[in-house]
Design a protein around this motif. Structure first.
Motif, mmCIF file in Angstrom:
data_model
loop_
_atom_site.group_PDB
_atom_site.id
_atom_site.type_symbol
_atom_site.label_atom_id
_atom_site.label_comp_id
_atom_site.label_asym_id
_atom_site.label_seq_id
_atom_site.Cartn_x
_atom_site.Cartn_y
_atom_site.Cartn_z
ATOM 1 N N LYS A 278 0.814 -1.224 0.000
ATOM 2 C CA LYS A 278 0.000 0.000 0.000
ATOM 3 C C LYS A 278 0.842 1.266 0.000
ATOM 4 O O LYS A 278 0.437 2.281 -0.571
ATOM 5 N N LYS A 279 1.989 1.217 0.659
ATOM 6 C CA LYS A 279 2.821 2.416 0.754
ATOM 7 C C LYS A 279 4.266 2.087 0.393
ATOM 8 O O LYS A 279 4.831 1.119 0.900
ATOM 9 N N LEU A 280 4.838 2.933 -0.460
ATOM 10 C CA LEU A 280 6.218 2.763 -0.898
ATOM 11 C C LEU A 280 7.051 3.903 -0.349
ATOM 12 O O LEU A 280 6.750 5.072 -0.606
ATOM 13 N N LEU A 281 8.092 3.575 0.411
ATOM 14 C CA LEU A 281 8.990 4.597 0.935
ATOM 15 C C LEU A 281 10.154 4.771 -0.029
ATOM 16 O O LEU A 281 10.871 3.813 -0.335
ATOM 17 N N VAL A 282 10.342 6.002 -0.518
ATOM 18 C CA VAL A 282 11.392 6.280 -1.500
ATOM 19 C C VAL A 282 12.305 7.367 -0.948
ATOM 20 O O VAL A 282 11.943 8.548 -0.947
ATOM 21 N N PRO A 283 13.488 7.003 -0.449
ATOM 22 C CA PRO A 283 14.435 8.032 -0.002
ATOM 23 C C PRO A 283 15.067 8.711 -1.211
ATOM 24 O O PRO A 283 15.360 8.055 -2.220
ATOM 25 N N THR A 284 15.254 10.009 -1.122
ATOM 26 C CA THR A 284 15.859 10.717 -2.241
ATOM 27 C C THR A 284 16.891 11.719 -1.765
ATOM 28 O O THR A 284 16.719 12.382 -0.745
ATOM 29 N N ASP A 285 17.976 11.805 -2.526
ATOM 30 C CA ASP A 285 18.943 12.887 -2.351
ATOM 31 C C ASP A 285 18.894 13.804 -3.577
ATOM 32 O O ASP A 285 19.797 14.592 -3.791
ATOM 33 N N PHE A 286 17.822 13.619 -4.374
ATOM 34 C CA PHE A 286 17.549 14.412 -5.578
ATOM 35 C C PHE A 286 18.569 14.155 -6.687
ATOM 36 O O PHE A 286 18.705 14.960 -7.601
ATOM 37 N N SER A 287 19.263 13.025 -6.611
ATOM 38 C CA SER A 287 20.198 12.639 -7.668
ATOM 39 C C SER A 287 19.434 11.923 -8.773
ATOM 40 O O SER A 287 18.265 11.536 -8.612
ATOM 41 N N GLN A 288 20.110 11.697 -9.894
ATOM 42 C CA GLN A 288 19.501 10.956 -10.995
ATOM 43 C C GLN A 288 19.205 9.525 -10.579
ATOM 44 O O GLN A 288 18.169 8.948 -10.949
ATOM 45 N N GLU A 289 20.095 8.927 -9.791
ATOM 46 C CA GLU A 289 19.883 7.547 -9.343
ATOM 47 C C GLU A 289 18.651 7.449 -8.459
ATOM 48 O O GLU A 289 17.867 6.504 -8.574
ATOM 49 N N ALA A 290 18.465 8.441 -7.593
ATOM 50 C CA ALA A 290 17.276 8.450 -6.744
ATOM 51 C C ALA A 290 16.017 8.640 -7.576
ATOM 52 O O ALA A 290 14.970 8.054 -7.289
ATOM 53 N N GLU A 291 16.109 9.440 -8.630
ATOM 54 C CA GLU A 291 14.933 9.645 -9.492
ATOM 55 C C GLU A 291 14.613 8.378 -10.285
ATOM 56 O O GLU A 291 13.444 8.090 -10.545
ATOM 57 N N ASN A 292 15.633 7.616 -10.655
ATOM 58 C CA ASN A 292 15.375 6.331 -11.315
ATOM 59 C C ASN A 292 14.517 5.439 -10.418
ATOM 60 O O ASN A 292 13.588 4.771 -10.885
#
Length: 274
Positions: free
Chosen positions: A2-16
């Protein structure tokens, strides 16, 4: 799921990773929890008055907010429920606790290619997440225009302490409507006959009814190469492996599987904690 946790550092890899999470969210009607971690002391930040004794703290807070606004306006997130938030004073080792607090069922995170995967298992942020997470962790290496899981490899030695991880993998395969390929790698130094290996696998899976699977005994020079080569042979969409928590992937298969497995894997890898 139901819920997906997506950590991001705003890099291209994180956006992938976020793009993959968006595809999963659309297919399975999930909510995305987009997280940015600032390892700053929370006690020095006044959230009510938007003030901090640390000038750099306010700078990073405002920068993160601006990047969040730009990111959630992306076309691939249109129509999805996305919550974005910043956690202060937390480390990536605590990501699983944040996920449990938010009710997340899966962590989706990016990695920086081959060198990133190598770093992942020798001390990077991703390594901290994998080692400490009670929540399955899906590690994305490249951009995926169509993240469609049809063939899912689950590699194990198929001993009893791994049964819970198989249940999680089978549940995930059912969610994806995917075929799960159970693979046990035979090596010269740790050889098991086909008959004994098949019997072990059948005993291992008997308590969790899931019909869409295959049993595979694969011979190779070492376990890592066996998993990678088998996955390539069947053109797998996803590789699943088990970890022993703080002991990490080095103790997978009751032996030593090196970071080479994910270092060289071009495919996404999902880890389940034993």
């Amino acid at each position: 799921m139901k819920k997906l946790l997506v950590p991001t550092d705003f890099s291209q890899e994180a956006e992938n990773a976020l793009k993959v999470a968006a595809q999963l969210a659309k297919k399975h009607h999930c909510e995305i929890l987009l997280l940015h971690l600032l390892e700053l002391p929370l006690q020095q930040i006044d959230m009510v008055n938007n003030h901090s004794e640390l000038p750099e703290a306010m700078f990073f807070m405002k920068l993160a907010q601006q990047k969040f606004e730009d990111l959630v306006d992306s076309d691939y997130l249109k129509g999805l429920t996305v919550q974005h938030f910043v956690e202060f004073g937390e480390s990536f080792a605590n990501l699983s606790e944040i996920g449990k607090r938010k009710g997340a069922n899966l962590i989706v995170m990016g990695s920086h290619g081959a060198s990133g995967f190598k770093e992942m298992f020798i001390g990077s942020n991703a390594e901290k997440v994998v080692r400490h997470s009670d929540i399955p962790v899906l590690v994305i290496k490249n951009e995926h225009q169509n993240f469609d899981i049809k063939d899912f490899v689950f590699a194990s030695d198929f001993k009893k302490d791994n049964k819970e991880t198989y249940k999680q993998a089978a549940d995930l395969a059912q969610t994806f409507n995917a075929k799960i390929h159970l693979v046990m790698v035979n090596t010269a130094s740790n050889f098991t006959t086909t008959g004994k290996a098949q019997a072990r696998i059948k005993d291992f899976i008997k308590d969790y009814p899931f019909d869409n699977y295959s049993i595979n005994i694969y011979n190779d020079t070492n376990v890592e190469n066996g998993i990678l080569n088998f996955s390539q042979d069947i053109n797998a969409d996803l590789i699943g492996i088990s970890t022993h928590g703080r002991q990490g992937i080095a103790h997978f298969f009751n032996g030593s599987i090196s970071e080479d497995l994910v270092n060289h894997a071009k495919r996404p890898v999902i880890t389940f904690k034993i």
